[in-house]
Design an enzyme around this catalytic site. Structure first.
Site, short mmCIF file in Angstrom:
data_model
loop_
_atom_site.label_atom_id
_atom_site.label_comp_id
_atom_site.label_asym_id
_atom_site.label_seq_id
_atom_site.Cartn_x
_atom_site.Cartn_y
_atom_site.Cartn_z
N THR A 151 0.44 -1.09 0.05
CA THR A 151 0.04 0.17 0.45
C THR A 151 0.58 1.07 0.16
OG1 THR A 151 -1.83 1.06 0.82
CG2 THR A 151 0.24 0.10 2.14
N ASN A 152 0.46 2.68 0.51
CA ASN A 152 0.89 3.88 0.39
C ASN A 152 0.55 5.05 1.44
OD1 ASN A 152 -1.15 4.94 -0.55
ND2 ASN A 152 -0.91 3.60 -2.54
N ALA A 153 1.25 5.43 1.37
CA ALA A 153 0.52 6.17 2.50
C ALA A 153 -0.08 7.29 2.86
CB ALA A 153 1.95 7.26 3.24
N SER A 154 -1.04 7.62 1.63
CA SER A 154 -2.43 8.25 1.27
C SER A 154 -3.91 8.04 2.77
CB SER A 154 -3.00 7.71 0.15
OG SER A 154 -4.73 8.73 0.07
#
Ligand code: PMT
Length: 432
Positions: free
Chosen positions: A234-237
């Site tokens: 995933t990512n930091a959104s």
């Protein structure tokens, strides 16, 4: 803070007797900070919990209790306040006052004033009239009711019938929530939180806004691509930017839908929530809604690659193992798929993307604008401190398909959202 919906609006805030009356003070403060002119009327019972002076100090206007005195020299304050109201909020609403309102009793200043204030019927998100219009007293004004009482009182069929009667007349009943009650017992009867009541008032006031009758779909959050049953890429959104966009669309009168990966913030009141996890699921959810979508905004941070074959069981390390090779494969490019469908069906009318970049911001964003056949791309330098992923603020530049650019200063995501929606609105073809 300037608030497009509440600034200058006359809000009639009724407060009835109950411990939750202290939360009404916070609500009054939030309304006043948003620029609303708040006329507070307390019942005698409410004034035993919180002094009228508290509300007067918070609203900067007189807070009234008594039907028979007229501090400002107005001989008929219940008629004057009823005629001036743009919206009514009663929080907390006791079982006693709920019953009186349903039956049309007028035995104190609050009930007399409300009997003189017709209820507008609610059609969330839809109206024939474009452009913001003040609520029309002839047609009534929105009534937002926030009941608070012991759970047995709320569950009583009489109370339920009274709430149903007011709903049938157009009142919006917010809550009550489930939790700890004044008696110490757990149950349904807790007043909704001031933020939720405020959101309900905003939703009601937004009807007739410039996006009335339109559907805005926003994607938000960072997709999660499973590696095994307990791990994912995933990512930091956080989803804050997408949530702000959906909220701004709602506040302009649109029916707003948020197609979102897991979020760090709540989906706003009045916004349809479509939870998804992976890029593929987000793509399916967006494509399914295209025929009904007027404006699509892709604020989600969508994974470009996913593990090609997620393990069926939790991946275990073996003794001596130093690395693990994972084969990644492309996910669908949602906005590219949208462009292809749009060419066939002519919808959505407006498609907006975001570009999260760590280098060559404008050149990379312009390339994405062209490749994904967007109308607008919001270029986001995610290396700037206090901006981009997870922050409350954002600094963006809007790039338009005709080559224009508009660089915005760093500002709260809510304000960025309002500017993006303004640009989208200017591109919508009027149905009239
Ligand atoms: O959620 P927050 O914490 O508030 O952070 C906000 C944000 C930084 C995530 C947001 O402002 C933002 O920039 N979102 C886009 C992030 C991104 O994935 O950018 P991108 O350059 O990789 O993608 C370009 C556009 O194509 C985006 O609109 C994206 O949604 C879309 N896309 C990307 C990949 C893919 N497979 N399908 C897509 O549709």
């Amino acid at each position: 803070m300037f608030d497009r919906l509440l600034n200058g609006k006359r809000v009639l805030l009724g407060v009835t007797g109950g411990i939750a009356a202290y939360k009404a003070a916070d609500l009054c403060s939030k309304l006043a900070q948003a620029g609303a002119e708040v006329d507070v009327i307390l019942t005698e019972a409410a004034a035993k919990f919180v002094a009228p002076l508290t509300f007067a100090a918070l609203s900067g206007r007189p807070a009234r209790v008594d039907l028979w005195t007229s501090p400002g020299g107005d001989p008929i304050p219940h008629v004057t306040m009823a005629a001036a109201a743009d919206t009514v909020i009663v929080a907390p609403l006791s079982a006693n006052t709920l019953a009186k309102l349903a039956l049309g009793l007028a035995d104190n200043l609050l009930t007399s004033t409300l009997l003189a204030t017709p209820i507008a019927s609610q059609k969330p998100g839809f109206s024939e009239k474009p452009g913001f219009s003040s609520p029309d007293q002839e047609q009534g004004v929105p009534w937002i009711l926030a009941p608070a009482m012991e759970s047995h009182m709320w569950a009583n069929p009489l109370t339920q019938a009274h709430a149903a009667a007011l709903r049938a007349r157009g009142a919006v009943v917010v809550g009550p929530g489930v939790g700890r009650l004044a008696s110490g017992a757990q149950g349904a009867g807790r007043m909704a939180e001031p933020a939720e009541i405020l959101a309900a008032a905003r939703l009601a006031l937004a009807q007739g806004g410039p996006l009335a009758g339109r559907r805005v779909v926003v994607t938000a959050g960072g997709t999660q691509e499973p590696l095994d049953p307990v791990r994912f890429l995933t990512n930091a959104s956080s989803g804050k930017m997408g949530v702000a966009l959906a909220e701004a669309a709602r506040d302009l009168g649109a029916a707003a839908t948020l197609v979102h990966a897991p979020l760090a913030v709540a989906v706003p009141f009045g916004v349809e929530s479509v939870p998804v996890r992976t890029a593929a699921q987000m793509c399916d959810a967006v494509l399914a809604r295209l025929p009904d979508t007027d404006i699509l905004i892709g604020a989600a941070a969508v994974a470009d690659f996913r593990p090609a074959e997620p393990a069926g069981q939790k991946i275990k390390k073996t003794p001596g193992q130093v690395d693990l090779v994972v084969h990644l494969t492309r996910t669908p490019d949602i906005l590219a798929e949208v462009a292809a469908r749009r060419a066939e069906i002519g919808r959505p009318q407006v498609v907006i993307g975001f570009a999260a970049e760590t280098q060559d911001l404008l050149a990379n964003a312009a390339a994405k604008l062209a490749a994904k056949k967007l109308d607008i791309i919001v270029a986001n330098d995610v290396t700037e401190p206090g901006s981009g992923f997870g922050s409350d603020d954002n600094r963006v530049t809007l790039l338009f398909a005709d080559g224009r650019q508009e660089a915005l200063p760093i500002m709260p995501k809510g304000e960025v959202a309002a500017r993006v929606l303004e640009s989208a609105l200017a591109r919508l073809v009027s149905p009239h």
